[in-house]
Structure formats: structure tokens, C-alpha cells
Design a protein around this motif. Structure first.
Motif, PDB file in Angstrom:
ATOM      1  N   LYS A  12     -34.663 -45.839  49.611  1.00 45.91           N
ATOM      2  CA  LYS A  12     -35.324 -44.756  48.883  1.00 45.91           C
ATOM      3  C   LYS A  12     -35.271 -43.437  49.660  1.00 45.91           C
ATOM      4  N   GLN A  51     -30.742 -53.246  45.109  1.00 48.19           N
ATOM      5  CA  GLN A  51     -31.649 -53.114  43.963  1.00 48.19           C
ATOM      6  C   GLN A  51     -31.062 -53.876  42.768  1.00 48.19           C
ATOM      7  N   TYR A 294     -38.050 -37.139  47.914  1.00 49.10           N
ATOM      8  CA  TYR A 294     -38.159 -37.816  46.623  1.00 49.10           C
ATOM      9  C   TYR A 294     -39.446 -38.632  46.506  1.00 49.10           C
ATOM     10  N   TYR A 389     -29.843 -46.616  33.500  1.00 49.39           N
ATOM     11  CA  TYR A 389     -31.092 -47.003  34.178  1.00 49.39           C
ATOM     12  C   TYR A 389     -31.716 -45.789  34.860  1.00 49.39           C
ATOM     13  N   LEU A 390     -30.903 -45.028  35.573  1.00 48.27           N
ATOM     14  CA  LEU A 390     -31.396 -43.830  36.262  1.00 48.27           C
ATOM     15  C   LEU A 390     -31.884 -42.784  35.263  1.00 48.27           C
ATOM     16  N   GLN A 392     -33.296 -43.127  32.499  1.00 46.93           N
ATOM     17  CA  GLN A 392     -34.592 -43.465  31.909  1.00 46.93           C
ATOM     18  C   GLN A 392     -35.755 -43.272  32.885  1.00 46.93           C
ATOM     19  N   LEU A 393     -35.435 -43.078  34.177  1.00 49.14           N
ATOM     20  CA  LEU A 393     -36.473 -42.823  35.156  1.00 49.14           C
ATOM     21  C   LEU A 393     -36.874 -41.351  35.122  1.00 49.14           C
ATOM     22  N   LEU A 394     -38.044 -41.038  35.647  1.00 50.02           N
ATOM     23  CA  LEU A 394     -38.500 -39.648  35.689  1.00 50.02           C
ATOM     24  C   LEU A 394     -38.376 -39.114  37.102  1.00 50.02           C
ATOM     25  N   ASP A 395     -38.165 -37.818  37.222  1.00 44.29           N
ATOM     26  CA  ASP A 395     -38.207 -37.103  38.503  1.00 44.29           C
ATOM     27  C   ASP A 395     -37.233 -37.666  39.530  1.00 44.29           C
ATOM     28  N   ILE A 396     -35.979 -37.852  39.122  1.00 44.87           N
ATOM     29  CA  ILE A 396     -34.951 -38.242  40.080  1.00 44.87           C
ATOM     30  C   ILE A 396     -33.839 -37.181  40.102  1.00 44.87           C
TER      31      ILE A 396
END
Length: 396
Positions: A12, A51, A294, A389-390, A392-396
Motif C-alpha cells: 500500500k 492481493q 494514499y 476493480y481499481l 470501482q474504488l474511491l480516492d485512488i
């Protein structure tokens, strides 16, 4: 004995470079971390534990039970001392650097045990190493690249014979230059006075280019006319580069074809910097830089003075884009417009200093497919799943 590389807590911390890959696929020096471990140990990696959304692409075995295994944290780079201790390990013995576990030998149940917590369990014996390169943050890649290039060159060219360079070229310190076959070069300068130069097969170096080591150029990469490549730089395979590059790492299939400066920076795969793109690697007041974190979702103070840009896979900049010192760019961004873009740009965003908007996912895929097809590479379903997948994530 089998060995497995796994992602520790560093995964991460290494965003945006590791958003699309395990830590073991990070490139610096002459190789990726995985390739370097394989060469030091002398056998292929048995598996990579990463992951779940990356496992389909990068993990080889689906088994959850592994016997007689060396579990190695991918964020540590091998050296002679470390390898010697590894081969002497017995069951349930570990190697540490300071308070961090590098490796453990044991039978391992993937579904029942947490690798990160293994270091907290009582082991039969613990060894400690005094010196090892630990890649904890993305800027550790360019910070350590020069020393890794020098070590890789000595270790992996020992006993090997370099090919000759044809054409009218100016070569300085020939004994520290290693060339593979089918390299095209004419009227170029290779200067290894300050560090070695390693050039892989099929590289095309156009007229007027100057390379000052330590530098590594990956196979089938092209250096445009008048390229200026300074020390501490690694350019991976199938890249197209030009202009001025200093102490930077460019992953495979990325382009910086035109004039412009890139320093103390990292470009992921399938990136493209438009003509005239420039990157500042030093503040006007010479102060240490703040960098986006991050995990904390905020900028934090570093001890670094020289810091350019870190760009995730599939991101692009338009012509004449000007990046400020210590800029972090996510995955699949399209950056354009007047002025300096923000020093942190989340993934999948379109625009620059003006208001940004998220790129529709179908357009993300279309751009990736078009660029990859130009290099005869298929934009696979697996690649699409990772980006989805990425997305759909927030704040990346």
C-alpha cells in the motif's frame, strides 16, 4: 526447497506503482525484483502471494498449502550476505532487518495464516542482516537505482562476454560497458566513466545520443535522435524515449519520445508523455518536498530535495504539460490543459488545473486496447478486470 515472494505492508505504501502489480514486479537496476531474486537463488519463483484482484495475473499456483518453503518479503532486495543466510535456514527460522522480517522457512497454510503476523510468532532462531536495500516507498526506487545498477552490473556480467558496437561511435571506459546482440548505434557517445552501462539486445540508439552511466536500456527500446540519458536511469523493454532523462526508472512499453526533461521520476507501464512535457525535480526555494500519502489522504513532509513525478500505469500527458515538483499521478489518467496540474491526481481522471472529471470506464479500456495493439500486445480480460476493480474504488 521452493521459494515464494509475498507482498507485505509495503504494497500500500508503494501506490500508485503497485496499484496494478505486486511489489515483486517493480523494476529497478537491470531487473524486476522477482527476476533479481530468481538470479540470486538460481531457480524460478514457486509462487507470488499478492492481493486477490492481482492473483489471477501474477500467481502461478492455486494451492493453499506449501511445504518446505522460503517465504520472502518482496520489498527487500537480495545480496550475497542475505542469500548465504537463506540457504542455511532450517524449519521455522527467520531473517530480520531491524524490526522487519525479510524471510521465514516453514510449511505454510495460505488460508489459515497471516504472513504479516508471522514475524510476531516465536521462531526457533532469528538471524539479522546489517545491510539490505528495502523498497518501502515509490521514491525508494529512483533513490536506490544508481547503487542497484552498479551492483547488478558486477554480479550479472561476471564471466560473460560483451558484443561489439558497430558504427562510428565514441566509447569511454569500454570495460564497464556490456552490450547484447543486434544493437544499432551510429555517432553516439557511451560514457561509463561514472558508472556501468548495460544495453540489451535489439536496442536502437539514434544519432547524436549521449548515455552517461550508470544506465540500463531494455531490449528493443529506441532512443530518439539526440537523447540525453544521465546516470541512475533504467529504461525497460519496448520503450521509446528522447529528450533529457536523469535518475529515472521507466517501466516497459512506455514513451517519452520528444524533447523535455524527466528527472528523479518513475513512469509505470503504458505511459506516454506528450511532446514538450517537462517535469520539475527541484523547488525554486530548494526546500524539501511534501508528497501525497494514499493511506493518510494528505501530503506529508519528506526529507527529499530532488523529486520529479511518479506516474501509474496507462497514464498520459498532452503536449507542453508542465509537472510541478513531487507530483503523484494515478492509473489511467489523461492530463492536459494550461498551468501546472495538481500535485496529486487520482486515477482515471481527465483534465488538468481546470476542473477534472472521471473518465468513463469504457473509454479507459478503449485507450488501453488501442495503445497496446500498437505494440502487438492484447488488452486481456485479466487486465480489464484489474482496471475495473481499481475503477470501482474511491480516492485512488
Amino acid at each position: 526447497m521452493n521459494f515464494i515472494l509475498y507482498d507485505g505492508i509495503e504494497w500500500k505504501k508503494l501506490f500508485p506503482i503497485t496499484l496494478t502489480r505486486p511489489v515483486s514486479e517493480i523494476r529497478l537496476g537491470l531487473f524486476t525484483i522477482k527476476e533479481r531474486w530468481e538470479r540470486y537463488i538460481g531457480k524460478n519463483v514457486h509462487n507470488i502471494i499478492t492481493q486477490p484482484f492481482l492473483s489471477e495475473k501474477y500467481s502461478k499456483k492455486k494451492s493453499s498449502f506449501f511445504m518446505n518453503v522460503l517465504l520472502i518479503n518482496s520489498s527487500f532486495l537480495p545480496n550475497e550476505e542475505l542469500i548465504q543466510i537463506l540457504f542455511s535456514l532450517k524449519e521455522n527460522e527467520t531473517i530480520f532487518f531491524e524490526e522487519k522480517m525479510i524471510a521465514i522457512k516453514k510449511n505454510f497454510f495460505l488460508e489459515k495464516e497471516d504472513i504479516i503476523s508471522l514475524s510476531l510468532k516465536k521462531c526457533k532462531k532469528t538471524y539479522h542482516v546489517k545491510r539490505v536495500i528495502h523498497i518501502q516507498y515509490p521514491w525508494d526506487i529512483f533513490i536506490n537505482n544508481e547503487i542497484v545498477l552498479k551492483k547488478d552490473f558486477v554480479f550479472f556480467t561476471k564471466g560473460k562476454k560483451s558484443f561489439s558496437l558497430l558504427g562510428k561511435n565514441h566509447v569511454i571506459c569500454k570495460d564497464k560497458i556490456f552490450l547484447e546482440e543486434d544493437i544499432k548505434a551510429n555517432n553516439v557517445v557511451l560514457n561509463a566513466e561514472y558508472g556501468p552501462i548495460y544495453i540489451e539486445k535489439g536496442v536502437n540508439i539514434m544519432e547524436g545520443s549521449v548515455i552517461i552511466g550508470p544506465v540500463s536500456i531494455g531490449k528493443y527500446t529506441t532512443l530518439n535522435i539526440g537523447s540525453k540519458i544521465y546516470g541512475g536511469t533504467t529504461i525497460a523493454t519496448f520503450c521509446k524515449v528522447g529528450g533529457e532523462i536523469f535518475n529515472s526508472v521507466i517501466f516497459s512499453y512506455s514513451n517519452k519520445v520528444h524533447d523535455g526533461f524527466l528527472g528523479n521520476s518513475i513512469l509505470g507501464e503504458w505511459c506516454n508523455l506528450g511532446a514538450g512535457t517537462n517535469v520539475s525535480n527541484l523547488r525554486n526555494d530548494y526546500k524539501k518536498v511534501k508528497v501525497w500519502n494514499y493511506e493518510k489522504k494528505d501530503f506529508f513532509q519528506t526529507n527529499l530535495q530532488f523529486f520529479g513525478i511518479i506516474m501509474g500505469d496507462h497514464s498520459k500527458s498532452a503536449i507542453n504539460t508542465q509537472f510541478n515538483t513531487a507530483t503523484i499521478v494515478g492509473v489511467s489518467d489523461s492530463i492536459f490543459g494550461y498551468g501546472f496540474p495538481s500535485r496529486y491526481i487520482p486515477s482515471f481522471f481527465l483534465g488538468g488545473i481546470q476542473r477534472k472529471k472521471k473518465i468513463p470506464f469504457n473509454q479507459v479500456c478503449e485507450t488501453a486496447e488501442i495503445m497496446m495493439s500498437r505494440r502487438n500486445v492484447i488488452f486481456s480480460i485479466i487486465e480489464k478486470k484489474i482496471l475495473e476493480y481499481l475503477y470501482q474504488l474511491l480516492d485512488i
